[in-house]
Each structure stands twice: as structure tokens, then as C-alpha cells.
Design an enzyme around this catalytic site. Structure first.
Site, PDB file in Angstrom:
ATOM      1  CB  SER A 158      -7.930   0.238   6.182  1.00  0.00           C
ATOM      2  OG  SER A 158      -8.617   1.444   6.074  1.00  0.00           O
ATOM      3  CE  LYS A 171      -3.737   1.819   2.981  1.00  0.00           C
ATOM      4  NZ  LYS A 171      -4.572   1.477   4.147  1.00  0.00           N
ATOM      5  CB  SER A 203      -7.932   3.286   3.364  1.00  0.00           C
ATOM      6  OG  SER A 203      -7.052   2.683   4.293  1.00  0.00           O
TER       7      SER A 203
HETATM    8  N1  GLN Z   1     -12.576   3.511   7.105  1.00  0.00           N
HETATM    9  C1  GLN Z   1     -11.886   3.830   8.306  1.00  0.00           C
HETATM   10  C2  GLN Z   1     -11.439   5.272   8.292  1.00  0.00           C
HETATM   11  O1  GLN Z   1     -11.701   5.922   7.359  1.00  0.00           O
HETATM   12  C3  GLN Z   1     -10.734   2.914   8.506  1.00  0.00           C
HETATM   13  C4  GLN Z   1      -9.484   3.373   7.856  1.00  0.00           C
HETATM   14  C5  GLN Z   1      -8.316   2.516   8.146  1.00  0.00           C
HETATM   15  O2  GLN Z   1      -8.429   1.471   8.781  1.00  0.00           O
HETATM   16  N2  GLN Z   1      -7.177   3.006   7.735  1.00  0.00           N
HETATM   17  O3  GLN Z   1     -10.844   5.761   9.203  1.00  0.00           O
END
Ligand code: GLN
Length: 477
Positions: A175, A76, A151
Site C-alpha cells: 500500500s 494517512k 491503499s
Molecule cells: N492492496 C492490498 C490489500 O488490499 C494491500 C493493502 C495494504 O498494503 N494496506 O490488501
């Protein structure tokens, strides 16, 4: 679509001579070209990967190759890799190059895994749909108008469409698990502090975990085992022994499982996700496992607590992007203050700016106690309540996400709708516990459904062996 579902298959094909390392890299490169339109990769290291493949083949021939020989992986765009770009899918890091390599990436390279590319993601890992990226959205390979989740959406699609075997994502509130669910693959977040965060761009430091997306439990276990453990660059890493997870994947006996009634009756829960989850519970019962419903009283508080604490931490962590030290600097600035303001206004995307503002607000004088301190207290209660469940149970099993992959641009107007996607994943993040999302069949439109298993503190070994049992004996495929 898939030809290689596990490293052991690849290694036996290499051993038998039916493929060599260069052929293997070319296999993934051809998939990368074929699925370019899914926008899962922001950069492909074709030349480097082919050169590494040649070196690796000689090592294999000489019998000196590492344990991940044959594993082609992606990372990532939040991990440092020396001499390579790092942008966190943000304009503000345009042109930035890493000066060192993240510990987790280095440990994989040291065992001869080959890095083939960098994954698109939500900007600074903030999002649940991979639509917040300066590189444009990632598209789910199951249907062209569906999001991959976020994400780590690029990582999930890269594994799903076989552009790599494994991908390193990051999981702050879901994420890795939620995109894995949307893409029909495995996504695991280890216990907080199990894997070094050195070289992972910080979003919310007390939540951030290095996570894995893979096609088999065996690969997840082996990669975790290699990445985990103490690191002189991250003092928050636990010194608890890292067990040889990949050698201990046989689950025996019955499990005591907890589930939450109020999650099953939650109004946001899609009916097909609900019935797939109920079928799993029934199957587990029929195999002799005990299932015990619990009332999780804090369900309504998990999202507010998560979003107060993570935005607060993000506002602090992201203050370093000021136009002085890294990447992008606004050209229209005329003095120091306008340089900060213009660089940050132009460099960050809308979602990131919203969170910085929210985080600054909850930390500001007068609101600190009402929001930040309060949320910290609630976090402790959520952790205690969750740990109490583990006094009587081995696992908590619940859906990974309330829905399957939704349509692109469908959740952009109402941020709450997007934040609700995280409702089932943030509990493990708030409590710091290991959790995994496993594929559990598809809905009527062929969209993958995920089921999540949470284990007690640092019980990754137990979580992984039970997950393999679930895949082999319980879940639909
Ligand atoms: N969707 C969650 C957020 O926007 C989780 C993001 C993540 O785990 N990096 O914070």
C-alpha cells in the site's frame, strides 16, 4: 510542478532567508487548495500548521530547532493524532477522535516536522486503487481519469502534487509501494517490526508496517531513522540498532542482484513496464553488477496466501467496531444484537465486509486447517525461499506493479483483477522484508512506472544507499 524536492533544499532556503516557515506552510496550503479536486486530503490543519510555523521560526532563529525543521508532512487516515479525527476512511468511525498520538507521528513532531493534514485512503487500508473510501476516490495528478493506487493513494498524491514534502502511509501488502509507483515518487516499507505500530489502526497485524512516501532518498532515510526503534507501547518492535541511515547513503562497489524469470513472462505484466524493467537490468549489467535469474516457484501462491492470512487477521481486528466503543452506531437498532448487526452492515463498506466474511470463513471450524493453517505454512515456505535467495544476493529487483495507473472504475467488477495488482509487492510483505519502490520513467501515455528493490532482513541501510545509487546512475527520470 515541484519546487521543493528535499528537506535540505528547504532548510538552506530558510537559512538564507529566501523563505520563512510561515511562507513555507502557505506554499503547501496554496497547492492543497489548487489540487483540492484530487481528493487527497480529508482534513487540512491550516490554522494549526501556521501556528506551528510561527513557533518553529522562533526556534530556528534561536538555533534550537529539531532535525525535521521545515518538513511539512501529512498522515494517512489510519494513524492516531490526539484531539484529531481518525476515520480510516470508513463510515464506522464517523465522529471518532484520537485520545493519543501514534509513536511514528509523535517522533516526527518531536523533531519539529509540521503536520498539515490527514490523507484519504482505502477503507481500513484495504484496496489497491483508493476507490474504497467513504470520502470518495482519490485521483492521480498525472491524468484525471487515473487511480493513484492504494491503499495509501491520498498520501501518494499529496506528495506527488506537492501538498506536503513527506507522507506517512501504511504498507500491509504493497500500500505504500504501489501508489508510489503509480504517482512517480518514492515509497518505502521498512522491515516488519522496525517502526512501532502503536497508534496505527490494525488491518493485518503480522503484516502491517509504517511506510513512507517521499520525493528523495535523503528524506526517506532521515524520516525512517527518526521514526524507527524500540517503543514501550509496541513489544513487536525490534531492538536491533537503528543506524544513521541518512549519513550512510553512499553506495560503493557492485551488487549481486536476483530477478525472477517467471515475473518477466507473467501474462499480467504490461509490456512497457516489462521493457522499462529489462532496460534497468541491462544498465545494471553494463555498470558491472551481477544479475542472476532465479525461478521463484511460489509466485502463484503469494496472493492466495496473502489474502487468506490478511482477511483472517482483519476479521479479528475489525471485530472491535461494534457500535459500542467507537464512532458510528445505527439508529434503527432495537436490541443489542440488532445494534451490532445494523451498525456493522451500515458502517462498513463493501470491500471491508467481503474481507471480514472471507476471514471469518477461513478461521471457522472445519476450514481452519484447510485454509488458515495451510496458508501459514506456505507463508513460512515463501519466507524461507526468499531468504535463501539472499544467501547469494544483495537485492531482488522486480517491477513494483504489473501495470501503470489504470482508469477509475475499471477494476471494480472483478476482485481478482484488483488483487492481481499486488502480485509483486506481497512477497516482501509475506517475508517481512524491507522494500522500496523507485520511479523508473514513464510509459507512452506519460504514466509513471515503478521498480521495486527488496533487501535482506533489516538491511534498510543497504537498501537506501543502493536506491540512491539507482536514482542517480541507473533509472530513467
Ligand atoms: N492492496 C492490498 C490489500 O488490499 C494491500 C493493502 C495494504 O498494503 N494496506 O490488501
Amino acid at each position: 510542478m515541484s519546487t521543493y524536492d528535499s528537506l535540505s533544499r528547504i532548510q538552506s532556503d530558510i537559512d538564507s532567508g529566501s523563505i520563512d516557515c510561515v511562507g513555507l506552510v502557505n506554499h503547501y496550503l496554496s497547492n492543497i487548495r489548487k489540487y483540492q479536486h484530487l481528493n487527497a486530503l480529508t482534513e487540512v490543519y491550516a490554522e494549526e500548521a501556521l501556528a506551528e510555523a510561527k513557533k518553529l521560526q522562533s526556534k530556528i532563529d534561536a538555533g534550537t530547532a529539531g532535525r525535521l525543521a521545515g518538513m511539512i508532512f501529512t498522515v494517512k487516515d489510519v494513524y492516531c493524532h490526539e484531539g484529531h479525527s481518525l476515520q480510516c476512511s470508513s463510515k464506522i468511525l464517523e465522529g471518532f477522535e484520537s485520545q493519543f498520538t501514534a509513536t511514528c507521528v509523535q517522533r516526527m513532531l518531536d523533531e519539529d516536522a509540521i503536520l498539515i493534514g490527514r490523507n484519504n485512503c482505502d477503507e481500513f487500508a484495504m484496496g489497491s486503487s483508493n476507490e474504497n473510501s467513504v470520502f470518495g476516490p482519490v485521483i492521480n495528478a498525472v491524468g484525471e481519469n487515473r487511480v493513484p493506487g492504494g491503499s495509501s493513494g491520498g498520501s501518494a498524491v499529496a506528495v506527488q502534487a506537492e501538498m506536503c514534502l513527506v507522507s506517512i502511509g501504511s504498507d500491509t501488502g504493497g500500500s505504500v509501494r504501489q501508489p508510489a509507483a503509480y504517482c512517480g515518487i518514492i515509497g518505502m516499507k521498512p522491515n516488519y517490526g522496525r517502526v512501532s505500530r502503536h497508534g496505527l489502526s490494525a488491518y493485518a497485524s503480522s503484516f502491517d508496517c509504517v511506510g513512507l512516501l517521499a520525493r528523495s532518498i535523503e528524506d526517506t532515510a532521515l524520516t525512517l531513522e527518526i521514526m524507527a526503534g524500540p517503543d514501550e507501547f509496541d513489544t513487536t518492535v525490534s531492538h536491533k540498532p537503528v543506524l544513521p541511515y541518512s549519513n550512510n547513503l553512499n553506495w560503493e562497489g557492485t551488487a549481486k542482484i536476483a530477478y525472477f524469470d517467471n515475473i518477466l513472462t507473467h501474462q499480467g505484466l504490461d509490456s512497457q513496464v516489462k521493457s522499462a524493467t529489462n532496460i534497468t537490468y541491462e544498465k545494471l549489467r553494463s555498470l558491472g553488477h551481477s544479475l542472476d535469474h532465479q525461478a521463484f516457484e511460489y509466485l502463484d501462491y503469494v496472493l492466495p496466501t496473502y489474502y487468506i492470512l490478511t482477511t483472517a487477521e482483519a476479521s479479528t481486528n475489525l471485530s472491535r467496531y461494534d457500535g459500542v466503543r467507537y464512532g458510528y452506531r445505527s439508529e434503527s437498532a432495537h436490541d443489542l444484537e440488532s445494534m451490532y448487526k445494523k451498525t456493522r452492515s451500515e458502517g462498513f463498506g463493501e470491500e471491508v465486509k467481503k474481507r471480514i466474511l472471507l476471514g471469518t470463513y477461513v478461521l471457522s471450524e472445519g476450514f481452519y486447517d484447510a485454509y488458515f493453517s495451510k496458508a501459514q505454512k506456505v507463508r513460512r515456505l515463501i519466507r524461507e525461499e526468499t531468504l535463501k535467495i539472499f544467501e547469494q544476493h544483495d537485492f531482488i529487483i522486480l517491477p513494483t506493479a504489473p501495470t501503470t495507473a489504470f482508469e477509475l472504475n475499471s477494476h471494480n467488477r472483478d476482485p481478482l483483477e484488483m488483487y492481481l495488482e499486488d502480485i509483486f509487492t506481497v512477497q516482501a510483505s509475506l517475508a517481512g522484508l524491507p522494500a522500496i519502490s523507485l520511479p523508473n520513467g514513464v510509459d507512452k501515455n506519460g504514466l509513471p512506472i515503478g521498480i521495486q528493490v527488496i533487501a535482506n532482513t533489516f538491511e534498510e541501510e543497504k537498501l537506501l544507499s543502493f536506491s540512491r545509487y539507482l536514482i542517480e546512475h541507473v533509472l530513467s527520470n
